[in-house]
Scaffold this motif. Structure first.
Motif, PDB file in Angstrom:
ATOM      1  N   TYR A  47       7.391  -1.230   7.014  1.00 50.78           N
ATOM      2  CA  TYR A  47       6.743   0.084   7.040  1.00 50.78           C
ATOM      3  C   TYR A  47       7.825   1.091   6.688  1.00 50.78           C
ATOM      4  O   TYR A  47       8.886   1.112   7.308  1.00 50.78           O
ATOM      5  CB  TYR A  47       6.165   0.371   8.418  1.00 50.78           C
TER       6      TYR A  47
ATOM      7  N   ASP B 265       0.840  -1.187   0.000  1.00 45.93           N
ATOM      8  CA  ASP B 265       0.000   0.000   0.000  1.00 45.93           C
ATOM      9  C   ASP B 265       0.878   1.241   0.000  1.00 45.93           C
ATOM     10  O   ASP B 265       1.951   1.261   0.619  1.00 45.93           O
ATOM     11  CB  ASP B 265      -0.906   0.010   1.237  1.00 45.93           C
ATOM     12  N   ILE B 266       0.383   2.293  -0.681  1.00 43.10           N
ATOM     13  CA  ILE B 266       1.079   3.570  -0.753  1.00 43.10           C
ATOM     14  C   ILE B 266       0.131   4.659  -0.268  1.00 43.10           C
ATOM     15  O   ILE B 266      -1.031   4.720  -0.692  1.00 43.10           O
ATOM     16  CB  ILE B 266       1.533   3.884  -2.189  1.00 43.10           C
ATOM     17  N   LYS B 267       0.637   5.519   0.614  1.00 50.09           N
ATOM     18  CA  LYS B 267      -0.141   6.666   1.089  1.00 50.09           C
ATOM     19  C   LYS B 267       0.625   7.939   0.732  1.00 50.09           C
ATOM     20  O   LYS B 267       1.761   8.125   1.168  1.00 50.09           O
ATOM     21  CB  LYS B 267      -0.352   6.580   2.603  1.00 50.09           C
ATOM     22  N   THR B 268      -0.010   8.789  -0.071  1.00 52.36           N
ATOM     23  CA  THR B 268       0.636  10.027  -0.509  1.00 52.36           C
ATOM     24  C   THR B 268      -0.038  11.267   0.052  1.00 52.36           C
ATOM     25  O   THR B 268       0.312  12.391  -0.327  1.00 52.36           O
ATOM     26  CB  THR B 268       0.624  10.108  -2.048  1.00 52.36           C
ATOM     27  N   ASP B 269      -1.002  11.071   0.961  1.00 48.98           N
ATOM     28  CA  ASP B 269      -1.767  12.205   1.465  1.00 48.98           C
ATOM     29  C   ASP B 269      -1.229  12.769   2.773  1.00 48.98           C
ATOM     30  O   ASP B 269      -1.830  13.653   3.376  1.00 48.98           O
ATOM     31  CB  ASP B 269      -3.229  11.811   1.653  1.00 48.98           C
ATOM     32  N   MET B 270      -0.075  12.264   3.222  1.00 47.58           N
ATOM     33  CA  MET B 270       0.518  12.767   4.445  1.00 47.58           C
ATOM     34  C   MET B 270       1.324  14.023   4.142  1.00 47.58           C
ATOM     35  O   MET B 270       1.907  14.159   3.060  1.00 47.58           O
ATOM     36  CB  MET B 270       1.428  11.704   5.068  1.00 47.58           C
TER      37      MET B 270
ATOM     38  N   THR C  64      -2.471   2.794  -5.702  1.00 47.35           N
ATOM     39  CA  THR C  64      -1.920   2.812  -4.352  1.00 47.35           C
ATOM     40  C   THR C  64      -1.965   1.458  -3.646  1.00 47.35           C
ATOM     41  O   THR C  64      -1.574   1.361  -2.480  1.00 47.35           O
ATOM     42  CB  THR C  64      -2.661   3.842  -3.488  1.00 47.35           C
ATOM     43  N   HIS C  65      -2.432   0.449  -4.333  1.00 41.58           N
ATOM     44  CA  HIS C  65      -2.482  -0.878  -3.712  1.00 41.58           C
ATOM     45  C   HIS C  65      -2.256  -1.934  -4.780  1.00 41.58           C
ATOM     46  O   HIS C  65      -2.777  -1.844  -5.892  1.00 41.58           O
ATOM     47  CB  HIS C  65      -3.837  -1.110  -3.038  1.00 41.58           C
TER      48      HIS C  65
ATOM     49  N   VAL D 138       5.840  10.391   2.147  1.00 41.08           N
ATOM     50  CA  VAL D 138       5.135   9.289   1.492  1.00 41.08           C
ATOM     51  C   VAL D 138       5.325   8.047   2.348  1.00 41.08           C
ATOM     52  O   VAL D 138       6.428   7.793   2.854  1.00 41.08           O
ATOM     53  CB  VAL D 138       5.680   9.037   0.074  1.00 41.08           C
TER      54      VAL D 138
ATOM     55  N   LYS E  64       7.664  14.599  -1.305  1.00 42.76           N
ATOM     56  CA  LYS E  64       6.374  14.448  -1.964  1.00 42.76           C
ATOM     57  C   LYS E  64       6.597  14.122  -3.436  1.00 42.76           C
ATOM     58  O   LYS E  64       7.398  14.758  -4.121  1.00 42.76           O
ATOM     59  CB  LYS E  64       5.568  15.729  -1.838  1.00 42.76           C
TER      60      LYS E  64
ATOM     61  N   CYS F 232       8.912   5.228   5.236  1.00 44.16           N
ATOM     62  CA  CYS F 232       8.587   6.640   5.015  1.00 44.16           C
ATOM     63  C   CYS F 232       9.645   7.284   4.127  1.00 44.16           C
ATOM     64  O   CYS F 232      10.845   7.007   4.288  1.00 44.16           O
ATOM     65  CB  CYS F 232       8.529   7.402   6.341  1.00 44.16           C
TER      66      CYS F 232
END
Length: 727
Positions: A196, A166-171, A219-220, A175, A202, A198
């Motif tokens: 996990y 999974d990728i989270k780019t909204d932080m 993102t997945h 990332v 961006k 980081c």
């Protein structure tokens, strides 16, 4: 710790053993830490790396000094452009600089400088990019060292399965990627692993990929199975960089779940400060390295070999307390035993002296594993037992060695339950990939040896029947020692009698050259099997494991005097042992030979131990040890053999030999130190003339642990004449 701390980290060579048979790891780590990040290369072997080969990326865990590779998961590849294929992003490298605390390299293909600083379960990467509109970072979840080195034994040859990312780019300003997989291949059974990660940049673009291509802004990604062993799968981010812009990545791995990996990362690397991580690692290593101090007159080469050996004695096993599924966070859990068959002989006896808390944790983890599984296997990797055993039930030897040397913090009744269970039910010589089943009426119990004509489970014959028998006999001796001290007289009598089972395989008629009488394979009806004692046996083969029958015929540490008698007396024994060591039939590239040159202690020519140890120490060079370092077992042999005394592990005694340094100090704990002095030591004055221990003239070739457990002084008077110093 009461010690004059010196910075000894400059004497640790991370290249030692990397390109010869040592199979050590070029990447840095902390003492007995879970993570060991470093580069993997094209054509990488058991450690994943060869010098001067193109770097594929940086994976997070490696196995140091083992004869069969493992791990290599979660490969990070910084790039200009984006190549996602298994072999498509290799880069030539230069300016490689490595210490025990960090690793640096320049990837020529991309113009990217890379820096790694590890913590306990996590690592911080710094990548310095050139100016580019097409910079990227990739993480590959399918990569593994078994896959890289051709060590995957699945039918498909595919290592990874059940992959998820999974990728989270909204932080804000970061990332996040997290994911997991199950990995087969290499030494041991399949295991799960989670990460996990980081990234403090961006992205302008991101996505996932697999063998079918790249999936922008996805993102997945999740795949239970891959199509091909060369298929990659993972995630990427792309961004624009200025000249010399630094992008940092921090990643943690866990054997439990992604949340645990996040906890490790948040705790160990809360910010992006690589300097503080480096300084902490350096302090931790200096605390360990300074536990052995030697005189200033020692050469730079000798210091480098010694302190590199100390470093490698503390790479594995790994403290994974709180991170092995099925066990509580407060249960000590020592992992990556590759295997106790290697480490019981020298590594754990060294820990008893300079790192006893690790021994306590190990035995308490044995107890927890026994209570959960009903047995404790010799090999435990990635939190998973490997069912086959290289030798006997050698965890028993570790337990007994700690017991007779009074290691603290262990419930010895619970520890004895582990030993008794093995002694009564698991003297099986187990080779099957299936779970071992207790069998108190198995061949070893019925015949007093493992016969060659009764196949072990899943084998056409009795695999390694002779070496299994010898090791089980010593396991029984260790069990007998504990039973006697704990007052279990019935067990003591039974196990002590079984410790003489090696006699059941001694064939007085087998000859090799001028020597007669060797350990020999035998059928269940008592008939002997013809074989050549000089033939080198490999791994998982008939009769013996990784040594000659000539070599194994010296493995009777519980009763050397009787062994000498069976060899025809003292002079015949000396002749036979010298011939074996000088000819290589007793092969010091592997553990079955470790004790051999110290057996001269049972003769009236103890100076031969000095001569043979000196000969064998000479095989340790700046390039590495004479064989696989085997989780620090080889390094620990070198450390003991340099200091002037050596353990007969499982027994409360040490052999004496000539030290290599005129002065040395071993820190045993707070306000406890063992000083070793060798008066008049030189290249010619290499023979012991007299010995004093704690001011007492000592006229024996061995001494008990009690004489040094609270510190002390061993003083050698050296000379040029071979002398029986016991007179």
């Amino acid at each position: 710790m009461s010690v004059n701390m010196k910075d000894l980290t400059s004497y640790v060579s991370l290249r030692w053993g990397v390109d010869n048979e040592g199979n050590t790891v070029i990447g840095p780590q902390r003492p007995n830490a879970s993570i060991n990040p470093g580069p993997d290369t094209e054509g990488g072997g058991h450690s994943g790396y060869f010098s001067n080969h193109a770097i594929r990326g940086f994976s997070q865990i490696h196995a140091s000094g083992t004869g069969w590779g493992k791990y290599g998961q979660f490969l990070i590849s910084p790039q200009i452009g984006l190549d996602t294929g298994f072999e498509e992003h290799d880069s030539p490298a230069e300016d490689e600089v490595v210490t025990c605390c960090d690793y640096r390299v320049f990837l020529k293909r991309y113009g990217i400088s890379c820096h790694i600083t590890p913590s306990e379960h996590s690592a911080l990467y710094s990548f310095v990019y050139p100016r580019s509109d097409n910079a990227s970072i990739l993480i590959d979840l399918a990569h593994s060292i078994p896959l890289l080195a051709g060590l995957v034994n699945t039918a498909s040859g595919i290592s990874a399965s059940h992959l998820a990312l999974d990728i989270k780019t909204d932080m804000p300003q970061v990332v996040i990627m997290y994911g997991s997989g199950i990995y087969a291949g290499g030494f041991g059974r399949a295991h799960a692993l989670y990460f996990y990660m980081c990234i403090n940049k961006k992205p302008s673009f991101w996505g996932c990929y697999d063998g079918g291509g790249q999936y922008g802004r996805q993102t997945h990604i999740e795949r239970d199975r891959l199509k091909d062993k060369k298929e990659s799968l993972g995630g990427f981010i792309r961004f624009t960089t200025n000249e010399h812009e630094t992008i940092k990545v921090k990643i943690a791995v866990s054997f439990t779940n992604c949340e645990k990996a996040k906890q490790w990362l948040d705790t160990e690397i809360p910010d992006w400060d690589e300097e503080s991580i480096y300084k902490e690692s350096k302090e931790l290593w200096n605390q360990e390295l300074n536990k052995i101090q030697i005189g200033d007159s020692v050469s730079e080469t000798e210091k480098t070999i010694l302190y590199t050996a100390v470093y490698h004695s503390m790479c594995m096993p790994r403290d994974r307390t709180g991170d092995i599924p099925g066990f509580q966070n407060d249960e000590p859990m020592i992992d990556d035993h590759y295997a106790v068959w290697d480490t019981w002989r020298t590594l754990y006896p060294l820990y008893i002296l300079i790192k006893p808390e690790m021994v306590t944790k190990t035995i308490n983890s044995f107890i927890s594993r026994y209570q959960k599984n009903g047995y404790v296997r010799d090999t435990f990797v990635g939190g998973v037992d490997m069912f086959q055993e290289q030798g006997g039930n050698d965890v028993d030897n570790v337990i007994c060695d700690a017991y007779v040397k009074d290691v603290k913090g262990i419930d010895w009744k619970k520890a004895y339950a582990v030993v008794k269970n093995h002694a009564d039910n698991y003297r099986l010589g187990w080779y099957s990939e299936n779970k071992p089943e207790p069998n108190p009426s198995g061949p070893y119990y019925r015949f007093g040896f493992l016969p060659d004509d009764i196949p072990l489970p899943d084998t056409p014959f009795s695999q390694m029947a002779c070496s299994y028998t010898l090791e089980h006999a010593y396991n029984d001796y260790c069990a007998a020692v504990m039973a006697k001290e704990l007052g279990v007289e019935e067990d003591y009598a039974l196990y002590l009698k079984r410790s003489e089972n090696w006699n059941n395989l001694w064939n007085p008629n087998v000859a090799y050259g001028p020597f007669r009488g060797f350990i020999c394979p035998r059928n269940s009806d008592g008939t002997w099997i013809d074989y050549n004692p000089g033939e080198m046996c490999g791994s998982w083969v008939r009769h013996f494991y990784e040594a000659t029958g000539y070599n194994y015929s010296f493995f009777v540490p519980q009763n050397v005097p009787e062994l000498i008698a069976r060899c025809g007396g003292e002079e015949a024994f000396i002749h036979r042992l010298l011939y074996g060591i000088h000819s290589g039939l007793v092969d010091y590239g592997n553990e079955p030979a470790f004790l051999s040159c110290y057996l001269f202690a049972y003769t009236h020519k103890p100076w031969l131990t000095t001569e043979c140890v000196e000969r064998l120490r000479g095989q340790f060079t700046l390039q590495g040890p004479p064989g696989n370092d085997d989780s620090g077992a080889m390094s620990s042999w070198y450390i003991f053999s340099s200091l002037g005394f050596f353990p007969n592990a499982g027994q409360n005694m040490y052999f004496l030999t000539s030290p290599s340094f005129d002065t040395a100090t071993m820190i045993l704990g707070k306000d406890k130190s063992l000083e070793i002095h060798a008066k008049n030591l030189s290249k010619t004055n290499k023979y012991i003339q007299t010995v004093s221990i704690n001011g007492q003239r000592w006229k024996k070739t061995m001494f008990p642990h009690e004489m040094i457990e609270n510190g002390g002084v061993i003083e050698f008077e050296m000379g040029s004449t071979p002398t029986d110093y016991t007179k």
